[in-house]
Design an enzyme around this catalytic site. Structure first.
Site, short mmCIF file in Angstrom:
data_model
loop_
_atom_site.label_atom_id
_atom_site.label_comp_id
_atom_site.label_asym_id
_atom_site.label_seq_id
_atom_site.Cartn_x
_atom_site.Cartn_y
_atom_site.Cartn_z
CG HIS A 1 -20.50 -16.90 -21.28
ND1 HIS A 1 -19.29 -16.26 -21.08
CD2 HIS A 1 -21.45 -15.99 -20.98
CE1 HIS A 1 -19.52 -15.02 -20.69
NE2 HIS A 1 -20.82 -14.84 -20.62
N GLY B 1 -26.48 -17.09 -18.08
CA GLY B 1 -27.33 -15.98 -18.52
C GLY B 1 -26.59 -15.10 -19.50
CE LYS C 1 -22.77 -15.04 -17.23
NZ LYS C 1 -23.33 -14.05 -18.15
CG ASP D 1 -15.75 -14.91 -19.27
OD1 ASP D 1 -16.92 -14.67 -19.62
OD2 ASP D 1 -14.78 -14.78 -20.01
CD GLU E 1 -14.32 -8.77 -18.27
OE1 GLU E 1 -14.66 -7.80 -18.95
OE2 GLU E 1 -14.22 -9.93 -18.72
NE ARG F 1 -46.19 -16.12 -7.62
CZ ARG F 1 -47.06 -15.17 -7.29
NH1 ARG F 1 -47.88 -14.70 -8.19
NH2 ARG F 1 -47.11 -14.70 -6.08
#
Length: 310
Positions: A140, A155, A161, A179, A204, A245
Site C-alpha cells: 500500500h 503511511g 499520500k 494506492d 483517489e 534533525r
C-alpha cells in the site's frame, strides 16, 4: 513452478511473426527468464540441454543445419523438438530450413520469426523476461518519479499520500501508481515499481473521488514503471517522539531482501509534503553523487569547535 509469462504475451511484446499458426499456444508459458541457442543440440549433443528456455536460432545455427544431409537433419529435428521447448525464434528474418516447420507442428512446438539481429533480440527478451518473472509483492503506497528519483510514499490510510502525489504531479513530476504498488526484485540492487493494470494512472482523493491523472495532466505526467530509490514514510506528528534533525544516520526499509533508504516525515498542518519530497529526492541524488549536506555541516561545526579551542 512459479508464475510464468504467456507465450501470446511474448509474441505481442516482441512483435514476433507466427510461422506455426496451427500449433495451439494458449496454454503455453515460459517460466525461465533465459534463452538458449541450440548450436550444440543441432550438432547432436543433448547433455545438459535446458529445454525449458526460449530457443533462438541465429545465423550460425541456420548455416550449420544447411550443411547436414537430409536424413541427419530429420534425425536432429526429431531429437530437438521432442523436448518440451516453449518455442523457437528465428532471428534476422530468416526462413526455416525445409522440413523444420512440419516437424515443429508434429511435436506441437511454436516457431516464430523476428527481423531483429540475434544479439539484439536476445538482450531485449532476457531483460524483459527478467522483469516479468522477478519475485513480486504488492504494498500500500504511492510511487512517484521526482527528478528521476523513484520515491515511494508510505503511511497510514488517510494521512495524505495521494494529495502529496497530486501536488507533485502539478509541479511537473510523474505518477507511477497510487494506492497499490507492485514491487519486483529485478536484481540484488534494483527494485522496480509499477501499477496494477486496473488502477493505472488513477488517483483517489478523499471527498472528490477518482481522478484520471493522464487525461488531466497529459502523458508526460505518468510513467509505467520506475526504480524504487527512496521511501518516505508519513506519520502523525507526536510531541513525545524524537525526530532525526540532521540525518547523519541512514534508516532503511527492506523489500524482497533489498534495502532502500527511508525517511520518516512527521505530518503537521501547513507542512508542504510536495516540497519536502522534492528536497528529499534532490538530497538523495546529491548523496549518490558524493555530496552529503549533513556530513558537510557536521564537518564545519567540528572545524569551528577546533578553531575555538585553540
Amino acid at each position: 513452478m512459479g508464475h510464468g509469462i504467456r507465450l501470446s504475451e511474448i509474441v505481442e511484446k516482441m512483435d514476433l511473426k507466427n510461422l506455426t499458426p496451427e500449433v495451439e499456444m494458449t496454454e503455453k508459458e515460459v517460466h525461465v527468464p533465459d534463452v538458449n541457442r541450440p548450436a550444440l543440440q543441432l550438432a547432436g549433443f543433448f547433455d545438459h540441454f535446458d529445454s525449458t528456455r526460449v530457443q533462438i536460432i541465429g545465423n550460425v545455427e541456420h548455416t550449420y543445419v544447411q550443411t547436414l544431409t537430409e536424413e541427419r537433419r530429420e534425425e536432429i529435428f526429431d531429437k530437438l523438438l521432442q523436448h518440451p521447448i516453449p518455442c523457437v525464434v528465428l532471428c534476422r528474418d530468416m526462413d526455416p530450413v525445409d522440413g523444420f516447420i512440419e516437424k515443429a507442428v508434429k511435436y506441437g512446438v511454436p516457431v516464430f520469426k523476428t527481423t531483429k539481429q540475434t544479439s539484439d533480440f536476445t538482450a531485449e527478451i532476457i531483460r524483459w523476461m527478467n522483469v516479468k518473472l522477478a519475485p513480486c509483492i504488492s504494498i500500500h503506497g504511492v510511487l512517484v518519479d521526482v527528478y528521476g528519483v523513484g520515491v515511494l510514499i508510505m503511511g497510514e490510510s488517510g494521512i495524505g499520500k495521494s494529495e502529496a502525489a497530486l501536488e507533485l504531479i502539478k509541479r511537473g513530476h510523474r505518477l507511477v501508481t497510487d494506492d497499490v504498488v507492485e514491487i519486483r526484485k529485478v536484481s540484488d540492487e534494483t527494485l522496480v515499481g509499477s501499477a496494477p493494470d486496473i488502477t493505472k494512472h488513477f488517483i483517489e482523493l478523499r471527498g472528490i473521488g477518482i481522478v484520471d491523472v493522464r487525461s488531466m495532466f497529459g502523458v508526460q505526467s505518468v510513467r509505467d514503471t520506475q526504480n524504487i530509490d527512496l521511501v518516505i514514510t508519513l506519520e502523525d506528528w507526536s510531541r513525545d517522539k524524537e525526530y532525526d534533525r540532521l540525518g547523519l544516520e541512514e534508516e532503511y526499509t527492506e523489500f524482497l531482501g533489498n534495502k532502500v533508504v527511508c525517511h520518516r516525515i512527521p505530518i503537521r498542518p501547513g507542512r508542504n509534503l510536495a516540497i519536502i519530497t522534492e528536497s528529499a529526492a534532490v538530497n538523495h541524488r546529491q548523496k549518490q553523487m558524493g555530496y552529503n549536506a549533513a556530513q558537510e555541516l557536521y564537518k564545519r561545526v567540528q572545524e569551528n569547535l577546533a578553531k575555538r579551542s585553540k
